[in-house]
Design a protein around this motif. Structure first.
Motif, PDB file in Angstrom:
ATOM      1  N   ALA A 124       0.833  -1.209   0.000  1.00  0.00           N
ATOM      2  CA  ALA A 124       0.000   0.000   0.000  1.00  0.00           C
ATOM      3  C   ALA A 124       0.863   1.252   0.000  1.00  0.00           C
ATOM      4  CB  ALA A 124      -0.933  -0.004   1.205  1.00  0.00           C
ATOM      5  N   ILE A 125       1.949   1.237   0.743  1.00  0.00           N
ATOM      6  CA  ILE A 125       2.850   2.396   0.769  1.00  0.00           C
ATOM      7  C   ILE A 125       3.536   2.549  -0.588  1.00  0.00           C
ATOM      8  CG2 ILE A 125       4.916   3.378   1.847  1.00  0.00           C
ATOM      9  CD1 ILE A 125       4.049   1.939   4.438  1.00  0.00           C
ATOM     10  N   GLY A 126       3.938   1.423  -1.182  1.00  0.00           N
ATOM     11  CA  GLY A 126       4.554   1.473  -2.512  1.00  0.00           C
ATOM     12  C   GLY A 126       3.593   1.999  -3.560  1.00  0.00           C
ATOM     13  N   LEU A 127       2.334   1.573  -3.464  1.00  0.00           N
ATOM     14  CA  LEU A 127       1.326   2.074  -4.400  1.00  0.00           C
ATOM     15  C   LEU A 127       1.111   3.578  -4.236  1.00  0.00           C
ATOM     16  CD1 LEU A 127      -1.355  -0.758  -4.296  1.00  0.00           C
ATOM     17  CD2 LEU A 127       0.068  -0.105  -6.228  1.00  0.00           C
ATOM     18  N   ALA A 128       1.108   4.032  -2.998  1.00  0.00           N
ATOM     19  CA  ALA A 128       0.932   5.467  -2.746  1.00  0.00           C
ATOM     20  C   ALA A 128       2.086   6.263  -3.348  1.00  0.00           C
ATOM     21  CB  ALA A 128       0.824   5.726  -1.250  1.00  0.00           C
ATOM     22  N   ASN A 129       3.307   5.783  -3.164  1.00  0.00           N
ATOM     23  CA  ASN A 129       4.466   6.481  -3.719  1.00  0.00           C
ATOM     24  C   ASN A 129       4.434   6.485  -5.245  1.00  0.00           C
ATOM     25  OD1 ASN A 129       5.716   7.312  -1.333  1.00  0.00           O
ATOM     26  ND2 ASN A 129       6.662   5.315  -1.040  1.00  0.00           N
ATOM     27  N   ALA A 130       4.040   5.357  -5.836  1.00  0.00           N
ATOM     28  CA  ALA A 130       3.967   5.289  -7.295  1.00  0.00           C
ATOM     29  C   ALA A 130       2.890   6.236  -7.823  1.00  0.00           C
ATOM     30  CB  ALA A 130       3.671   3.857  -7.734  1.00  0.00           C
ATOM     31  N   ALA A 131       1.751   6.287  -7.156  1.00  0.00           N
ATOM     32  CA  ALA A 131       0.678   7.186  -7.589  1.00  0.00           C
ATOM     33  C   ALA A 131       1.085   8.643  -7.453  1.00  0.00           C
ATOM     34  CB  ALA A 131      -0.590   6.906  -6.788  1.00  0.00           C
ATOM     35  N   MET A 132       1.824   8.966  -6.392  1.00  0.00           N
ATOM     36  CA  MET A 132       2.271  10.354  -6.214  1.00  0.00           C
ATOM     37  C   MET A 132       3.272  10.741  -7.286  1.00  0.00           C
ATOM     38  SD  MET A 132       2.576  11.153  -2.181  1.00  0.00           S
ATOM     39  CE  MET A 132       2.870   9.539  -1.508  1.00  0.00           C
TER      40      MET A 132
END
Length: 121
Positions: free
Chosen positions: A4-12
């Motif tokens: 979830a943290i990786g997805l957030a960073n990728a989306a940002m």
């Protein structure tokens, strides 16, 4: 949680702010479900991601965007030669369909039962 943290960073990094907000909320729920002494590194990563998300519209973030150096131009100052347009060649009149020459063909009337004809082949 790490996902979830990786997805957030990728989306940002792709500037998909709504997807980043959702991924951050999922990561926050997962981190809060664990005891405080577990997943300390993930809590720090989540905190850094939250700060990055919060700073997306601040004046400091906008200045950092504007402060980037523009791309350097080629030496010599020559512009490349313009390419020839292929639109003219495709705009020509289409060729008409060839007319089929059927030649001298005669119906064999005798075979059809109409009696003899003058022309025989």
């Amino acid at each position: 949680m790490q996902q979830a943290i990786g997805l957030a960073n990728a989306a940002m990094s792709k500037k998909h702010w709504s997807a980043a907000r959702y991924a951050l909320s999922r990561a926050r729920v997962l981190v809060e479900a664990l005891p405080a002494n577990v997943a300390v590194a993930e809590r720090e990563r989540l905190s850094a991601a939250r700060k990055r998300f919060a700073a997306r519209n601040t004046p400091a973030a906008k200045k950092a965007k504007q402060g980037k150096a523009p791309a350097t131009k080629r030496a010599g100052g020559k512009k490349p030669a313009p390419k020839k347009s292929t639109a003219k060649s495709t705009a020509k009149q289409p060729k008409p369909a060839p007319v089929r020459d059927l030649g001298d063909r005669f119906i064999n009337r005798a075979a059809l039962g109409y009696g003899p004809t003058d022309e025989t082949r």
